[in-house]
Design a protein around this motif. Structure first.
Motif, PDB file in Angstrom:
ATOM      1  N   LEU A  60       6.803   1.127  16.891  1.00 25.51           N
ATOM      2  CA  LEU A  60       5.504   1.684  16.561  1.00 25.51           C
ATOM      3  C   LEU A  60       5.691   2.690  15.426  1.00 25.51           C
ATOM      4  O   LEU A  60       6.366   3.711  15.596  1.00 25.51           O
ATOM      5  CB  LEU A  60       4.887   2.388  17.769  1.00 25.51           C
ATOM      6  N   GLN A  61       5.109   2.387  14.275  1.00 26.50           N
ATOM      7  CA  GLN A  61       5.126   3.315  13.151  1.00 26.50           C
ATOM      8  C   GLN A  61       3.822   4.094  13.159  1.00 26.50           C
ATOM      9  O   GLN A  61       2.757   3.542  12.911  1.00 26.50           O
ATOM     10  CB  GLN A  61       5.257   2.558  11.826  1.00 26.50           C
ATOM     11  N   THR A  62       3.921   5.361  13.449  1.00 26.02           N
ATOM     12  CA  THR A  62       2.762   6.239  13.446  1.00 26.02           C
ATOM     13  C   THR A  62       2.818   7.091  12.170  1.00 26.02           C
ATOM     14  O   THR A  62       3.835   7.098  11.465  1.00 26.02           O
ATOM     15  CB  THR A  62       2.742   7.148  14.680  1.00 26.02           C
ATOM     16  N   PRO A  63       1.756   7.836  11.855  1.00 24.72           N
ATOM     17  CA  PRO A  63       1.816   8.699  10.667  1.00 24.72           C
ATOM     18  C   PRO A  63       2.915   9.746  10.728  1.00 24.72           C
ATOM     19  O   PRO A  63       3.290  10.316   9.698  1.00 24.72           O
ATOM     20  CB  PRO A  63       0.426   9.348  10.651  1.00 24.72           C
ATOM     21  N   ARG A  64       3.471  10.000  11.907  1.00 24.84           N
ATOM     22  CA  ARG A  64       4.451  11.070  12.059  1.00 24.84           C
ATOM     23  C   ARG A  64       5.835  10.609  12.499  1.00 24.84           C
ATOM     24  O   ARG A  64       6.740  11.443  12.640  1.00 24.84           O
ATOM     25  CB  ARG A  64       3.929  12.113  13.057  1.00 24.84           C
ATOM     26  N   GLY A  65       6.021   9.323  12.757  1.00 31.30           N
ATOM     27  CA  GLY A  65       7.348   8.918  13.181  1.00 31.30           C
ATOM     28  C   GLY A  65       7.415   7.467  13.628  1.00 31.30           C
ATOM     29  O   GLY A  65       6.458   6.703  13.485  1.00 31.30           O
ATOM     30  N   ARG A  66       8.570   7.118  14.156  1.00 27.36           N
ATOM     31  CA  ARG A  66       8.852   5.753  14.596  1.00 27.36           C
ATOM     32  C   ARG A  66       9.286   5.769  16.057  1.00 27.36           C
ATOM     33  O   ARG A  66      10.274   6.435  16.410  1.00 27.36           O
ATOM     34  CB  ARG A  66       9.946   5.125  13.728  1.00 27.36           C
ATOM     35  N   PHE A 101      14.143  -0.838   9.837  1.00 28.04           N
ATOM     36  CA  PHE A 101      14.321   0.196  10.858  1.00 28.04           C
ATOM     37  C   PHE A 101      15.794   0.377  11.213  1.00 28.04           C
ATOM     38  O   PHE A 101      16.214   0.039  12.325  1.00 28.04           O
ATOM     39  CB  PHE A 101      13.523  -0.166  12.107  1.00 28.04           C
ATOM     40  N   PRO A 102      16.602   0.920  10.310  1.00 23.34           N
ATOM     41  CA  PRO A 102      17.981   1.222  10.692  1.00 23.34           C
ATOM     42  C   PRO A 102      17.996   2.230  11.845  1.00 23.34           C
ATOM     43  O   PRO A 102      17.031   2.978  12.053  1.00 23.34           O
ATOM     44  CB  PRO A 102      18.571   1.820   9.415  1.00 23.34           C
ATOM     45  N   VAL A 103      19.071   2.235  12.605  1.00 20.23           N
ATOM     46  CA  VAL A 103      19.092   3.013  13.844  1.00 20.23           C
ATOM     47  C   VAL A 103      18.798   4.492  13.611  1.00 20.23           C
ATOM     48  O   VAL A 103      18.148   5.145  14.431  1.00 20.23           O
ATOM     49  CB  VAL A 103      20.434   2.841  14.598  1.00 20.23           C
ATOM     50  N   GLU A 104      19.251   5.022  12.480  1.00 24.55           N
ATOM     51  CA  GLU A 104      19.048   6.458  12.242  1.00 24.55           C
ATOM     52  C   GLU A 104      17.598   6.806  11.914  1.00 24.55           C
ATOM     53  O   GLU A 104      17.220   7.984  11.904  1.00 24.55           O
ATOM     54  CB  GLU A 104      19.966   6.949  11.118  1.00 24.55           C
ATOM     55  N   SER A 105      16.763   5.786  11.671  1.00 26.86           N
ATOM     56  CA  SER A 105      15.364   6.045  11.316  1.00 26.86           C
ATOM     57  C   SER A 105      14.446   6.129  12.525  1.00 26.86           C
ATOM     58  O   SER A 105      13.266   6.468  12.385  1.00 26.86           O
ATOM     59  CB  SER A 105      14.857   4.952  10.380  1.00 26.86           C
ATOM     60  N   ILE A 106      14.957   5.822  13.714  1.00 29.80           N
ATOM     61  CA  ILE A 106      14.139   5.845  14.924  1.00 29.80           C
ATOM     62  C   ILE A 106      14.070   7.270  15.472  1.00 29.80           C
ATOM     63  O   ILE A 106      15.095   7.911  15.696  1.00 29.80           O
ATOM     64  CB  ILE A 106      14.713   4.894  15.994  1.00 29.80           C
ATOM     65  N   ASP A 107      12.854   7.772  15.666  1.00 27.50           N
ATOM     66  CA  ASP A 107      12.656   9.141  16.156  1.00 27.50           C
ATOM     67  C   ASP A 107      12.628   9.226  17.679  1.00 27.50           C
ATOM     68  O   ASP A 107      13.069  10.217  18.261  1.00 27.50           O
ATOM     69  CB  ASP A 107      11.319   9.692  15.633  1.00 27.50           C
ATOM     70  N   THR A 108      12.037   8.179  18.320  1.00 27.75           N
ATOM     71  CA  THR A 108      11.854   8.190  19.766  1.00 27.75           C
ATOM     72  C   THR A 108      12.161   6.809  20.323  1.00 27.75           C
ATOM     73  O   THR A 108      11.735   5.795  19.754  1.00 27.75           O
ATOM     74  CB  THR A 108      10.404   8.568  20.137  1.00 27.75           C
ATOM     75  N   LEU A 184       2.280  11.011  24.559  1.00 27.23           N
ATOM     76  CA  LEU A 184       3.543  11.021  23.820  1.00 27.23           C
ATOM     77  C   LEU A 184       3.350  11.514  22.389  1.00 27.23           C
ATOM     78  O   LEU A 184       4.142  12.309  21.875  1.00 27.23           O
ATOM     79  CB  LEU A 184       4.148   9.619  23.825  1.00 27.23           C
ATOM     80  N   THR A 185       2.317  11.007  21.730  1.00 26.94           N
ATOM     81  CA  THR A 185       1.951  11.446  20.389  1.00 26.94           C
ATOM     82  C   THR A 185       0.431  11.501  20.327  1.00 26.94           C
ATOM     83  O   THR A 185      -0.251  11.191  21.304  1.00 26.94           O
ATOM     84  CB  THR A 185       2.450  10.465  19.304  1.00 26.94           C
ATOM     85  N   GLU A 186      -0.101  11.877  19.178  1.00 29.46           N
ATOM     86  CA  GLU A 186      -1.556  11.919  19.037  1.00 29.46           C
ATOM     87  C   GLU A 186      -2.182  10.563  19.325  1.00 29.46           C
ATOM     88  O   GLU A 186      -3.290  10.474  19.856  1.00 29.46           O
ATOM     89  CB  GLU A 186      -1.922  12.369  17.627  1.00 29.46           C
ATOM     90  N   GLU A 187      -1.463   9.476  19.010  1.00 29.19           N
ATOM     91  CA  GLU A 187      -2.010   8.129  19.168  1.00 29.19           C
ATOM     92  C   GLU A 187      -1.575   7.440  20.448  1.00 29.19           C
ATOM     93  O   GLU A 187      -2.173   6.424  20.833  1.00 29.19           O
ATOM     94  CB  GLU A 187      -1.571   7.237  17.978  1.00 29.19           C
ATOM     95  N   ILE A 188      -0.539   7.910  21.107  1.00 32.27           N
ATOM     96  CA  ILE A 188       0.120   7.166  22.186  1.00 32.27           C
ATOM     97  C   ILE A 188       0.057   7.955  23.494  1.00 32.27           C
ATOM     98  O   ILE A 188       0.552   9.078  23.582  1.00 32.27           O
ATOM     99  CB  ILE A 188       1.590   6.875  21.839  1.00 32.27           C
ATOM    100  N   THR A 189      -0.530   7.327  24.518  1.00 28.63           N
ATOM    101  CA  THR A 189      -0.612   7.927  25.854  1.00 28.63           C
ATOM    102  C   THR A 189      -0.094   6.918  26.873  1.00 28.63           C
ATOM    103  O   THR A 189      -0.382   5.720  26.783  1.00 28.63           O
ATOM    104  CB  THR A 189      -2.064   8.306  26.199  1.00 28.63           C
ATOM    105  N   MET A 190       0.643   7.394  27.850  1.00 31.30           N
ATOM    106  CA  MET A 190       1.163   6.511  28.883  1.00 31.30           C
ATOM    107  C   MET A 190       0.110   6.290  29.969  1.00 31.30           C
ATOM    108  O   MET A 190      -0.720   7.166  30.250  1.00 31.30           O
ATOM    109  CB  MET A 190       2.420   7.115  29.508  1.00 31.30           C
ATOM    110  N   ILE A 191       0.164   5.112  30.586  1.00 35.80           N
ATOM    111  CA  ILE A 191      -0.683   4.781  31.733  1.00 35.80           C
ATOM    112  C   ILE A 191       0.232   4.440  32.904  1.00 35.80           C
ATOM    113  O   ILE A 191       1.088   3.557  32.777  1.00 35.80           O
ATOM    114  CB  ILE A 191      -1.606   3.584  31.435  1.00 35.80           C
TER     115      ILE A 191
END
Length: 284
Positions: A60-66, A101-108, A184-191
């Protein structure tokens, strides 16, 4: 394969695809029964009634991370209950990098649950030890889910999976335990979607008025939308899993919500009598 939900772009990275050979996980999904659901063909089943499934990760690519959702089987793992899942040597990380998406580019790294086919690439073998694969990422596990597998990994396979794919992340100080309904982020919520596992979570995405739902293993295949009582052999609590399917699908059916499964591709959910059907496809 990619989809967009508002400002969130979703990319599917496949580790393993199968056609047929799925009765071990969905024993009631016989070819005869699948052929009674023609809407499954060709996206989710063959004309012979064989199920199409995959083991994959979703970025998931969001405006603030991956955010990388679920991490498949992994390489070099042992003690798995399915023989072909042992000692794998596949170019999954190379495919991830080739997609941008190299491994070092993943934030979460987010695991919907901690089953063998959703945690494998959490770690990789380095110098004879299991180390976190994604060097810059926080790893997010459901607190209920983690505590269950920490305390009740009581079979050789469960112990192996926890010890090589979960515990090393915790020992490295990289794990964050969250509530099953956490934002989790502004766009992502767990259910919270328990049943398949004690603390299973699905992922709700909302961005620019668009919605998406990553179901995880609430259903392993869209045939379970038509047959809510068709439980997976891997379900922790089959009765609860069926109730969760009905509740979750009732919430999102007949709405413009892009739904992507933990083992199947995207589509939209429609009510069909007392159950549901799945219309494959979605905006790229």
């Amino acid at each position: 394969m990619q989809w967009r939900i508002g400002q969130v772009r979703i990319t599917k990275i496949v580790e393993l695809e199968t056609v047929g050979s799925t009765r071990f996980i969905l024993p009631l999904a016989s070819r005869e029964e699948i052929l009674k659901l023609p809407w499954l063909i060709p996206s989710f089943a063959t004309e012979e009634g064989r199920l199409k499934m995959s083991i994959h990760s979703l970025v998931l690519q969001t405006p603030r991370g991956r955010v990388l959702v679920d991490t498949g089987l992994g390489n070099d793992k042992q003690g798995r209950g399915v023989p072909t899942w042992n000692n794998r040597n596949t170019p999954f990380l190379e495919a991830l990098a080739a997609a941008g998406f190299p491994v070092e580019s993943i934030d979460t790294v987010l695991c919907t649950h901690l089953h063998v086919d959703h945690v494998g690439w959490n770690t990789r073998l380095s110098g004879g030890e299991w180390v976190p694969t994604f060097p810059n990422a926080r790893y997010v596990f459901g607190k209920t889910e983690y505590e269950y597998w920490r305390d009740f990994s009581d079979t050789p396979e469960r112990i192996a999976v926890f010890n090589d794919s979960v515990k090393p992340v915790v020992d490295a100080g990289r794990a964050e335990l969250i509530a099953s309904d956490a934002k989790l982020t502004e766009e992502i919520t767990m259910i919270p979607t328990p049943g398949h596992s004690p603390g299973h979570m699905s992922v709700h995405i909302v961005s620019d008025g668009a919605e998406g739902l990553l179901t995880g293993d609430v259903a392993h295949h869209p045939c379970q939308m038509a047959h809510l009582d068709w439980s997976s052999t891997a379900d922790f609590d089959p009765t609860q899993a069926a109730a969760t399917r009905r509740q979750l699908f009732s919430r999102f059916a007949d709405r413009p919500v892009l739904l992507i499964g933990g083992h199947f591709d995207a589509g939209h959910l429609k009510r069909d009598g007392e159950a549901f059907r799945f219309v494959g496809g979605g905006a790229a």
